[in-house]
Each structure stands twice: as structure tokens, then as C-alpha cells.
Design a protein around this motif. Structure first.
Motif, PDB file in Angstrom:
ATOM      1  N   THR A   1      23.635 -16.004  -2.101  1.00 52.20           N
ATOM      2  CA  THR A   1      22.534 -15.266  -1.492  1.00 52.20           C
ATOM      3  C   THR A   1      21.969 -15.989  -0.278  1.00 52.20           C
ATOM      4  N   ASN A   2      21.981 -17.314  -0.320  1.00 50.93           N
ATOM      5  CA  ASN A   2      21.331 -18.097   0.735  1.00 50.93           C
ATOM      6  C   ASN A   2      22.323 -18.660   1.753  1.00 50.93           C
ATOM      7  N   THR A   3      23.526 -18.071   1.809  1.00 49.77           N
ATOM      8  CA  THR A   3      24.557 -18.542   2.722  1.00 49.77           C
ATOM      9  C   THR A   3      25.022 -17.411   3.614  1.00 49.77           C
ATOM     10  N   ASP A   4      25.168 -17.706   4.882  1.00 52.14           N
ATOM     11  CA  ASP A   4      25.688 -16.732   5.829  1.00 52.14           C
ATOM     12  C   ASP A   4      27.175 -16.550   5.560  1.00 52.14           C
ATOM     13  N   LYS A   5      27.611 -15.331   5.232  1.00 56.56           N
ATOM     14  CA  LYS A   5      28.996 -15.081   4.842  1.00 56.56           C
ATOM     15  C   LYS A   5      29.974 -15.337   5.978  1.00 56.56           C
ATOM     16  N   GLN A   6      29.546 -15.101   7.219  1.00 54.15           N
ATOM     17  CA  GLN A   6      30.452 -15.278   8.341  1.00 54.15           C
ATOM     18  C   GLN A   6      30.616 -16.750   8.714  1.00 54.15           C
ATOM     19  N   SER A   7      29.499 -17.474   8.799  1.00 55.42           N
ATOM     20  CA  SER A   7      29.578 -18.868   9.233  1.00 55.42           C
ATOM     21  C   SER A   7      29.747 -19.843   8.080  1.00 55.42           C
ATOM     22  N   GLY A   8      29.357 -19.411   6.873  1.00 52.05           N
ATOM     23  CA  GLY A   8      29.415 -20.297   5.719  1.00 52.05           C
ATOM     24  C   GLY A   8      28.296 -21.303   5.688  1.00 52.05           C
ATOM     25  N   LYS A   9      27.365 -21.244   6.685  1.00 56.12           N
ATOM     26  CA  LYS A   9      26.261 -22.190   6.748  1.00 56.12           C
ATOM     27  C   LYS A   9      25.109 -21.739   5.870  1.00 56.12           C
ATOM     28  N   GLN A  10      24.380 -22.713   5.340  1.00 53.87           N
ATOM     29  CA  GLN A  10      23.220 -22.418   4.523  1.00 53.87           C
ATOM     30  C   GLN A  10      22.123 -21.753   5.362  1.00 53.87           C
ATOM     31  N   LYS A  11      21.598 -20.637   4.888  1.00 55.09           N
ATOM     32  CA  LYS A  11      20.531 -19.944   5.602  1.00 55.09           C
ATOM     33  C   LYS A  11      19.195 -20.647   5.383  1.00 55.09           C
ATOM     34  N   GLU A  12      18.284 -20.486   6.348  1.00 58.31           N
ATOM     35  CA  GLU A  12      16.942 -21.033   6.211  1.00 58.31           C
ATOM     36  C   GLU A  12      15.960 -19.895   6.025  1.00 58.31           C
ATOM     37  N   ASN A  13      14.982 -20.091   5.156  1.00 62.03           N
ATOM     38  CA  ASN A  13      13.913 -19.119   5.012  1.00 62.03           C
ATOM     39  C   ASN A  13      12.946 -19.301   6.174  1.00 62.03           C
ATOM     40  N   VAL A  14      12.663 -18.218   6.878  1.00 67.04           N
ATOM     41  CA  VAL A  14      11.807 -18.290   8.057  1.00 67.04           C
ATOM     42  C   VAL A  14      10.670 -17.290   7.931  1.00 67.04           C
ATOM     43  N   VAL A  15       9.449 -17.746   8.146  1.00 72.17           N
ATOM     44  CA  VAL A  15       8.313 -16.837   8.211  1.00 72.17           C
ATOM     45  C   VAL A  15       7.942 -16.684   9.683  1.00 72.17           C
ATOM     46  N   LYS A  16       7.852 -15.434  10.130  1.00 69.18           N
ATOM     47  CA  LYS A  16       7.620 -15.140  11.543  1.00 69.18           C
ATOM     48  C   LYS A  16       6.175 -14.688  11.735  1.00 69.18           C
ATOM     49  N   ILE A  17       5.434 -15.458  12.531  1.00 72.37           N
ATOM     50  CA  ILE A  17       3.999 -15.227  12.705  1.00 72.37           C
ATOM     51  C   ILE A  17       3.697 -14.827  14.145  1.00 72.37           C
ATOM     52  N   GLY A  18       2.975 -13.726  14.290  1.00 71.65           N
ATOM     53  CA  GLY A  18       2.540 -13.281  15.608  1.00 71.65           C
ATOM     54  C   GLY A  18       1.140 -13.800  15.914  1.00 71.65           C
ATOM     55  N   TYR A  19       0.941 -14.292  17.135  1.00 76.22           N
ATOM     56  CA  TYR A  19      -0.366 -14.836  17.506  1.00 76.22           C
ATOM     57  C   TYR A  19      -0.680 -14.498  18.953  1.00 76.22           C
ATOM     58  N   GLN A  20      -1.955 -14.592  19.283  1.00 79.16           N
ATOM     59  CA  GLN A  20      -2.408 -14.478  20.659  1.00 79.16           C
ATOM     60  C   GLN A  20      -3.034 -15.813  21.066  1.00 79.16           C
ATOM     61  N   LYS A  21      -2.874 -16.187  22.311  1.00 76.39           N
ATOM     62  CA  LYS A  21      -3.356 -17.506  22.745  1.00 76.39           C
ATOM     63  C   LYS A  21      -4.860 -17.666  22.597  1.00 76.39           C
ATOM     64  N   ASN A  22      -5.579 -16.544  22.613  1.00 73.48           N
ATOM     65  CA  ASN A  22      -7.037 -16.644  22.502  1.00 73.48           C
ATOM     66  C   ASN A  22      -7.516 -16.474  21.064  1.00 73.48           C
ATOM     67  N   GLY A  23      -6.597 -16.448  20.099  1.00 69.52           N
ATOM     68  CA  GLY A  23      -6.970 -16.229  18.703  1.00 69.52           C
ATOM     69  C   GLY A  23      -6.889 -17.487  17.866  1.00 69.52           C
ATOM     70  N   PRO A  24      -7.405 -17.438  16.637  1.00 65.06           N
ATOM     71  CA  PRO A  24      -7.455 -18.629  15.783  1.00 65.06           C
ATOM     72  C   PRO A  24      -6.101 -19.158  15.327  1.00 65.06           C
ATOM     73  N   LEU A  25      -5.072 -18.309  15.318  1.00 64.48           N
ATOM     74  CA  LEU A  25      -3.775 -18.791  14.859  1.00 64.48           C
ATOM     75  C   LEU A  25      -3.159 -19.803  15.830  1.00 64.48           C
ATOM     76  N   VAL A  26      -3.579 -19.778  17.082  1.00 70.00           N
ATOM     77  CA  VAL A  26      -3.049 -20.759  18.028  1.00 70.00           C
ATOM     78  C   VAL A  26      -3.534 -22.166  17.661  1.00 70.00           C
ATOM     79  N   ILE A  27      -4.673 -22.240  16.990  1.00 70.82           N
ATOM     80  CA  ILE A  27      -5.179 -23.539  16.533  1.00 70.82           C
ATOM     81  C   ILE A  27      -4.276 -24.070  15.420  1.00 70.82           C
ATOM     82  N   LEU A  28      -3.950 -23.201  14.480  1.00 74.86           N
ATOM     83  CA  LEU A  28      -3.040 -23.580  13.390  1.00 74.86           C
ATOM     84  C   LEU A  28      -1.692 -24.014  13.955  1.00 74.86           C
ATOM     85  N   LYS A  29      -1.205 -23.274  14.928  1.00 76.10           N
ATOM     86  CA  LYS A  29       0.071 -23.619  15.567  1.00 76.10           C
ATOM     87  C   LYS A  29      -0.026 -24.983  16.234  1.00 76.10           C
TER      88      LYS A  29
END
Length: 341
Positions: A40-68
Motif C-alpha cells: 500500500t505504501n509503495t509506488d508500483k512503478q518506481s518501487g520506492k517507498q511512498k511518503e505521507n504528505v499533508v498539503k496546507i494552503g496559506y496566505q502570507k498575511n495569515g497565521p499559518l505563515v507563522i507556523l510555517k
């Protein structure tokens, strides 16, 4: 032994070996879940281990840029096997569109973009609210303008970003002064374009939020005609894609916890905060300090009162014909994260 009999025997032996191989493979798969996890966690084509990625949207004038900027979420999630991918947006509506398309899992906007998104059937849920920041949001006019009160806005050309928190603030300001929305000349402009239009005198007033409010007050000969007090609470909202939230509740808990920690840091480290934000926003530290000093960063748990505030905004937009249909904000609230009242 004839050729035909030899061939038959050979094929029979091969069949037995193949059958035995299938049985052994089935047994190996049934011994535990290790094989399944790797597959489940391996790319079938490359055989490489996949990474779990969380994708976060932010604006430069918002509080998430501080966390970043602090990098603390990455440190917290690394032991859990997650990487963080940050995607920058110039506006809340654009961020909501990305949430709809699945290019981000989580993000933050002002109060109005989620309402427009819900009216457009975007699959998302509210997971947390930011603290009110009405002191840094308001309507700017030129210092030498004859506009002295909200009532004086009648017939004037006013710039603001359509579908933004400033849009609602302006509507409520006009309502307070007894002016119809149809009695002004709206000019739909994103902050950068609105700043230029304001400085060149192409608009009479500008509805905007910090740090742009503070920067314009200090450097563009502007006067704050009215801030958001009594008009709007002007909260941030933290939102997740519906499917992502269903499958990643504990991950969202961690993200919310780290957002709150970064907010506490921001409130107690104004000098470091403005030093972090100044190169990102290309706004001087004096303006950013003014903005930070009139804002309390942090999160509030979702409550019936907060959702009622959002519902009032939605109902106002329906009445004005700005969104096409009535919506029920509670329909897209993560009920598990509501305060027990």
C-alpha cells in the motif's frame, strides 16, 4: 517414453509447481499485515517507498505563515511519518478552490470565502476558528478626505476584494449608516491593486484588513474611518477537505495544537514576529508591529455563537443576491469539534 507422454508429464509437473507456489504465496500473505502495508505504501512503478504528505494552503498575511516560519509542525509530524507541503495563495477564494480540487487538504481563510465555497458545493468542513481581529480591519479614506462618517460613503467609489471578510465589513458599515449597497460604487480589487488605486485617488475608500490597514495608515496618508468593532468579529477559520478530515482526525488534532502554540509564540514575541514577517510580506517592521499590537493570535473552539456569526454573514449575502442560494453553515461544521454547551 514417447515424446507425447514426456511432454504431458513435464506439463503436469510444471502445473504442480505453479499450484504449490500460489499456495505458498497465499500463506505468506495471510501470516500478517506487513506485506499489505508495504504494498500500500509503495509506488508500483518506481518501487520506492511512498511518503505521507499533508498539503496546507496559506496566505502570507495569515497565521499559518507563522507556523510555517517556525517549522514546528514538521518536527511534530516527522515521527508520525508525515511531511508537510505548503502552498501559498493570494486570496481566500483561490485557497477554497484548491481545497475543492484536492490540491490541498487543509487551510485557513477569513470569514466570507467558506460561505461562497459552501454555496458552490465545495466539500469542506470547519475545524476551528481564530480569535476576533476586528481592530485591524476597517474602511480607510485619505487623511484630507471630506468623508468623515460612514454616512458620507453614499455615492462613493469603494475598493474591496469581492467575497472577502472586507466585503462583509463594508456591507455592515453601510447598513449601520442606513445606506443601501446599491448606493455605492463597488470596485472589486485584490489588496495590491486596491493599494495602488487608493494611492492614485482612483477610489474614495478602501475596505481592508491588517497588515495592509496599518501599512497604508503609516505610509499612504490614510485615515481609518471605522474599524470592525460593532460590525463584524472578523475571524479566521481553519478548514479541511471533507474526505481528508474523515480519515485524518488525529492528524488534524496535531495541526490545531501546533497552530495554537505558534499563536501563543506570536503574542509573546512581537519583535521576532515582525522580523519574520517583514521580508515575506515586504512590509516594514513598524507597520507589522502596529498590526500585531492590535491583534490577539489564537484559536477558539467552534461554538453555536461563532456558527451563528457565520450564518448571519451567509444570510446577508443571500439577501443582497451575492450568493445564489440559502445555506446552512452548520451542515459543514465538524460536529466532533464543537464545544459542548
Amino acid at each position: 517414453m514417447s515424446g507425447k507422454k514426456g511432454n504431458s508429464l513435464f506439463m503436469y509437473i510444471v502445473s504442480l509447481l505453479l499450484a504449490a507456489g500460489l499456495i505458498l504465496t497465499g500463506c505468506a500473505s495471510g501470516n500478517g499485515s506487513t506485506t499489505e502495508i508495504k504494498t500500500t505504501n509503495t509506488d508500483k512503478q518506481s518501487g520506492k517507498q511512498k511518503e505521507n504528505v499533508v498539503k496546507i494552503g496559506y496566505q502570507k498575511n495569515g497565521p499559518l505563515v507563522i507556523l510555517k516560519g517556525l517549522g514546528t509542525l514538521e518536527k511534530r509530524l516527522e515521527p508520525e511519518g508525515y511531511k508537510v507541503e505548503w502552498k501559498e495563495f493570494t486570496s481566500g477564494p483561490a485557497l477554497m478552490e484548491a481545497l475543492n480540487g484536492g490540491s490541498i487538504n487543509f487551510g485557513r481563510t477569513g470569514d466570507s470565502p467558506p460561505i461562497f465555497a459552501q454555496a458552490a458545493n465545495t466539500p469542506f468542513v470547519y475545524v476551528a476558528a481564530g480569535k476576533s481581529k476586528f481592530k485591524g480591519s476597517g474602511i480607510l479614506v485619505h487623511k484630507d478626505s471630506r468623508i468623515k462618517s460612514l454616512a458620507d460613503l453614499k455615492g462613493k467609489k469603494i475598493g474591496f476584494a469581492k467575497g472577502s471578510s472586507a466585503h462583509y465589513l463594508l456591507v455592515k458599515g453601510l447598513e449601520k449608516a442606513g445606506i443601501s449597497y446599491g448606493d455605492i460604487q463597488p470596485s472589486f480589487l485584490q489588496p495590491g491593486d486596491a493599494r495602488v488605486a487608493f494611492e492614485q485617488g482612483n477610489i474614495d475608500a478602501w475596505a481592508i484588513w491588517d497588515p495592509f490597514t496599518a501599512d497604508t495608515e503609516i505610509h499612504s496618508n490614510a485615515r481609518l474611518l471605522k474599524d470592525g468593532e460593532g460590525l463584524t468579529t472578523d475571524r479566521d477559520f481553519f478548514l479541511a477537505n471533507t474526505e481528508f478530515e474523515k480519515n485524518n482526525s488525529e492528524l488534524i488534532d496535531i495541526m490545531i495544537d501546533e497552530i495554537q502554540k505558534s499563536a501563543e509564540w506570536a503574542n509573546s514575541h512581537h519583535d521576532e514576529l515582525v522580523a519574520m514577517l517583514s521580508p515575506l510580506l515586504k512590509i516594514d517592521e513598524k507597520s507589522l508591529l502596529k498590526s500585531a499590537q492590535r491583534r490577539d493570535y489564537g484559536l477558539d473552539q467552534l461554538t453555536k455563537q461563532i456558527i451563528s456569526e457565520q450564518q448571519e454573514i451567509a444570510d446577508t449575502y443571500v439577501e443582497l443576491g451575492i450568493i445564489p442560494k440559502k445555506i446552512n453553515v452548520m451542515d459543514v461544521v465538524d460536529q466532533e469539534r464543537m464545544a459542548k454547551e
